[in-house]
Design a protein around this motif. Structure first.
Motif, PDB file in Angstrom:
ATOM      1  N   ASP A  79       8.697   9.798  -8.635  1.00  0.00           N
ATOM      2  CA  ASP A  79       8.414  11.190  -8.948  1.00  0.00           C
ATOM      3  C   ASP A  79       8.169  11.232 -10.457  1.00  0.00           C
TER       4      ASP A  79
ATOM      5  N   THR B 160       4.531  18.773  -5.218  1.00  0.00           N
ATOM      6  CA  THR B 160       5.394  18.682  -4.032  1.00  0.00           C
ATOM      7  C   THR B 160       4.625  18.082  -2.853  1.00  0.00           C
TER       8      THR B 160
ATOM      9  N   HIS C 274       7.200  14.774 -14.502  1.00  0.00           N
ATOM     10  CA  HIS C 274       7.392  15.084 -15.930  1.00  0.00           C
ATOM     11  C   HIS C 274       6.704  14.068 -16.840  1.00  0.00           C
TER      12      HIS C 274
ATOM     13  N   TYR D  61      17.987  22.977 -16.623  1.00  0.00           N
ATOM     14  CA  TYR D  61      17.390  21.923 -15.793  1.00  0.00           C
ATOM     15  C   TYR D  61      18.192  20.647 -15.986  1.00  0.00           C
TER      16      TYR D  61
HETATM   17  N1  T4K Z   1       9.418  16.847  -9.116  1.00  0.00           N
HETATM   18  C1  T4K Z   1       9.958  17.264 -10.268  1.00  0.00           C
HETATM   19  C2  T4K Z   1      10.875  16.364 -11.011  1.00  0.00           C
HETATM   20  C3  T4K Z   1       9.643  18.549 -10.762  1.00  0.00           C
HETATM   21  O1  T4K Z   1      10.202  18.980 -11.905  1.00  0.00           O
HETATM   22  C4  T4K Z   1       8.756  19.368 -10.033  1.00  0.00           C
HETATM   23  C5  T4K Z   1       8.445  20.699 -10.502  1.00  0.00           C
HETATM   24  C6  T4K Z   1       8.189  18.864  -8.854  1.00  0.00           C
HETATM   25  C7  T4K Z   1       8.545  17.584  -8.415  1.00  0.00           C
HETATM   26  C8  T4K Z   1       7.236  19.656  -8.020  1.00  0.00           C
HETATM   27  O2  T4K Z   1       5.977  19.801  -8.641  1.00  0.00           O
HETATM   28  P1  T4K Z   1       5.067  21.110  -8.260  1.00  0.00           P
HETATM   29  O3  T4K Z   1       4.989  21.197  -6.771  1.00  0.00           O
HETATM   30  O4  T4K Z   1       5.706  22.329  -8.895  1.00  0.00           O
HETATM   31  O5  T4K Z   1       3.720  20.774  -8.867  1.00  0.00           O
HETATM   32  C9  T4K Z   1       9.523  25.196 -12.598  1.00  0.00           C
HETATM   33  C10 T4K Z   1       8.239  24.821 -11.908  1.00  0.00           C
HETATM   34  O6  T4K Z   1       7.846  25.775 -10.939  1.00  0.00           O
HETATM   35  C11 T4K Z   1       8.253  23.473 -11.257  1.00  0.00           C
HETATM   36  O7  T4K Z   1       6.908  23.079 -11.144  1.00  0.00           O
HETATM   37  C12 T4K Z   1       8.981  22.459 -12.102  1.00  0.00           C
HETATM   38  N2  T4K Z   1       9.116  21.202 -11.455  1.00  0.00           N
HETATM   39  C13 T4K Z   1      10.352  22.980 -12.488  1.00  0.00           C
HETATM   40  C14 T4K Z   1      11.120  22.000 -13.342  1.00  0.00           C
HETATM   41  O8  T4K Z   1      10.193  24.170 -13.235  1.00  0.00           O
HETATM   42  P2  T4K Z   1      11.113  27.208 -12.156  1.00  0.00           P
HETATM   43  O9  T4K Z   1      11.625  27.804 -10.902  1.00  0.00           O
HETATM   44  O10 T4K Z   1      12.068  26.926 -13.242  1.00  0.00           O
HETATM   45  O11 T4K Z   1       9.871  28.026 -12.733  1.00  0.00           O
HETATM   46  P3  T4K Z   1       9.799  29.467 -13.364  1.00  0.00           P
HETATM   47  O12 T4K Z   1       8.793  30.230 -12.608  1.00  0.00           O
HETATM   48  O13 T4K Z   1      11.171  30.034 -13.522  1.00  0.00           O
HETATM   49  O14 T4K Z   1       9.167  29.165 -14.789  1.00  0.00           O
HETATM   50  C15 T4K Z   1       9.928  28.701 -15.887  1.00  0.00           C
HETATM   51  C16 T4K Z   1       9.462  29.424 -17.134  1.00  0.00           C
HETATM   52  O15 T4K Z   1       8.122  29.089 -17.425  1.00  0.00           O
HETATM   53  C17 T4K Z   1       9.472  30.928 -17.023  1.00  0.00           C
HETATM   54  O16 T4K Z   1      10.710  31.414 -17.449  1.00  0.00           O
HETATM   55  C18 T4K Z   1       8.351  31.380 -17.943  1.00  0.00           C
HETATM   56  C19 T4K Z   1       7.413  30.214 -17.969  1.00  0.00           C
HETATM   57  N3  T4K Z   1       6.201  30.423 -17.168  1.00  0.00           N
HETATM   58  C20 T4K Z   1       6.213  30.119 -15.828  1.00  0.00           C
HETATM   59  C21 T4K Z   1       5.088  30.311 -15.079  1.00  0.00           C
HETATM   60  C22 T4K Z   1       5.082  29.994 -13.602  1.00  0.00           C
HETATM   61  C23 T4K Z   1       5.082  30.933 -17.781  1.00  0.00           C
HETATM   62  O17 T4K Z   1       5.109  31.236 -18.984  1.00  0.00           O
HETATM   63  N4  T4K Z   1       3.949  31.093 -17.035  1.00  0.00           N
HETATM   64  C24 T4K Z   1       3.897  30.795 -15.707  1.00  0.00           C
HETATM   65  O18 T4K Z   1       2.827  30.916 -15.079  1.00  0.00           O
HETATM   66  O19 T4K Z   1      10.381  25.860 -11.711  1.00  0.00           O
END
Ligand code: T4K
Length: 375
Positions: free
Chosen positions: A160, A66, A163, A317
């Motif tokens: 961006d 981000t 991925h 997603y």
């Molecule tokens: N642009 C795009 C297109 C992106 O997809 C993203 C991030 C960004 C920019 C920004 O990049 P960063 O600033 O994050 O580097 C997750 C991620 O937090 C996010 O990085 C990602 N995209 C997005 C697509 O997915 P959430 O809210 O779905 O994450 P969360 O915490 O619900 O995790 C998903 C699953 O992953 C959990 O159900 C279990 C697993 N998990 C998660 C974490 C954090 C683990 O097993 N261990 C962990 O430490 O956003």
């Protein structure tokens, strides 16, 4: 987390990590040197080795994707309106608001889930200065057409590429196309450093500008050239990154096996469809989205809920669309009539679990649950 079953939860992803034994020498070195951040030795090595691995000239590490986007937009001095996709993680559009820029949402191509180049030109106004496309799920955008449009109208392009770690087309990285490309090394990504990211830059001058911006604008001890921010990657992240470079090929190879197994096992299920990469794309298999239409026995949301009951945590997603969120829905381009494809796809998508440690047994369980949603 309780899921009403005795089974271990299966998440959409799980971070791939080296063993503690492998990481220990890196920690010992950090503790010994007591140099924790601000361009330390791991940071310097990681920048060089990562650029080599990715096949790009220059990159600047950052603390997360981000901030990479926020800094990248600053580095290119983007102003006014920026054309982007509503079908992404919120960080894409948030990076525009953090820079006082106006997002102009353009619909996506259903074949790739990326910005539809055929619809970009109609959204250009005298205030447009840039295009911010996303290589969604690591599927490459139509880079050549986007560049042609940008060149014709004098616009900058900032990808961006959160991925798109390691994605190549015709054996050449997609990350050095456009003005800049931003990677994310978040825990949930193909390549993780807990949190982290990088900005792939075209030349040394741009890298230097970004290096200043990510360090408060400092050029030297007494000179501050810009209103920079703290976007630095620390030594813990960089040390882990060095180790992850050695592991990522195996991680992607296992993801490929899982993706192929899903395709094989689900291809005859009525009402399900997948994305198809062109034959010259070297994918990273970062996500495995399926699209569920009315021919499937139950709705997308019913399947999502059914899987959760069985301890399978798939994710929608990218639903809801960014353009429907409170801080975006007032922009003229957020009108759903302007975004029919993205609106439909957001209602149909479900991303299935895919990560190197997903066991064959859990994979079979996910496949079985999708093939027979009513049992
Ligand atoms: N642009 C795009 C297109 C992106 O997809 C993203 C991030 C960004 C920019 C920004 O990049 P960063 O600033 O994050 O580097 C997750 C991620 O937090 C996010 O990085 C990602 N995209 C997005 C697509 O997915 P959430 O809210 O779905 O994450 P969360 O915490 O619900 O995790 C998903 C699953 O992953 C959990 O159900 C279990 C697993 N998990 C998660 C974490 C954090 C683990 O097993 N261990 C962990 O430490 O956003």
């Amino acid at each position: 987390m309780s899921n009403g079953t005795d089974l271990k939860p299966v998440f959409v992803t799980q971070p791939d990590l080296p063993s503690l034994d492998e990481f220990l020498p890196y920690l010992e070195r950090i503790w010994e040197k007591k140099w924790l951040t601000n361009a330390g030795e791991f940071h310097q090595r990681f920048e060089v080795e990562l650029a080599k691995y990715l096949g790009v000239e220059q990159l600047a590490l950052v603390s997360n994707g981000t901030l990479g986007l926020v800094i990248g937009l600053q580095a290119l001095a983007i102003a006014g309106e920026v054309i982007t996709t509503p079908y992404s993680f919120v960080a894409t559009a948030h990076s525009l608001l953090w820079n006082n820029l106006e997002p102009v949402f353009v619909d996506i191509d259903p074949a790739t889930c990326n910005l539809d180049p055929a619809k970009i030109e109609a959204a250009i106004t005298p205030r447009t200065t840039a295009i911010l496309p996303v290589h969604c799920y690591g599927m490459p955008c139509d880079i050549d057409r986007i560049q042609q449009i940008a060149d014709k109208h004098g616009l900058k392009v900032i990808y961006d590429a959160a991925h798109a770690f390691g994605v190549r087309v015709a054996n050449s990285s997609i990350l050095d196309r456009g003005g800049l490309s931003i990677l994310s090394f978040h825990a949930t990504k193909v390549f993780n450093t807990f949190e982290g990211g990088a900005i792939v830059c075209p030349d040394a001058a741009m890298k230097q500008r970004i290096d200043h911006l990510k360090n408060f604008g400092f050029v030297d001890e007494v000179t501050v050239a810009a209103a920079g921010i703290n976007g630095k990657m620390n030594e813990f992240q960089a040390g882990l990154g060095l180790l992850q470079i050695e592991r990522v090929d195996d991680a992607i190879a296992r993801r490929k096996v899982i993706a192929e197994k899903y395709r094989q096992a689900l291809r005859d299920v009525r009402g399900l469809s997948f994305l198809h990469a062109a034959s010259d794309v070297q994918q990273n298999y970062s996500y495995f989205p399926i699209f569920i239409d009315a021919q499937y026995p139950i709705s997308r949301d019913a399947l999502y809920a059914r899987l959760r009951e069985q301890g399978i945590y798939s994710r929608r997603y990218f639903y809801p669309l960014i353009s429907t969120m409170p801080m975006y829905r007032g922009f003229p381009s957020s009108d759903p009539a302007n975004l029919p494809v993205a609106t439909r796809i957001a209602e149909q998508v479900l991303c299935l679990p895919i990560y190197p440690n997903l066991s064959d047994k859990d994979l079979e369980r996910v496949i079985g649950a999708i093939r027979s949603p009513n049992t």
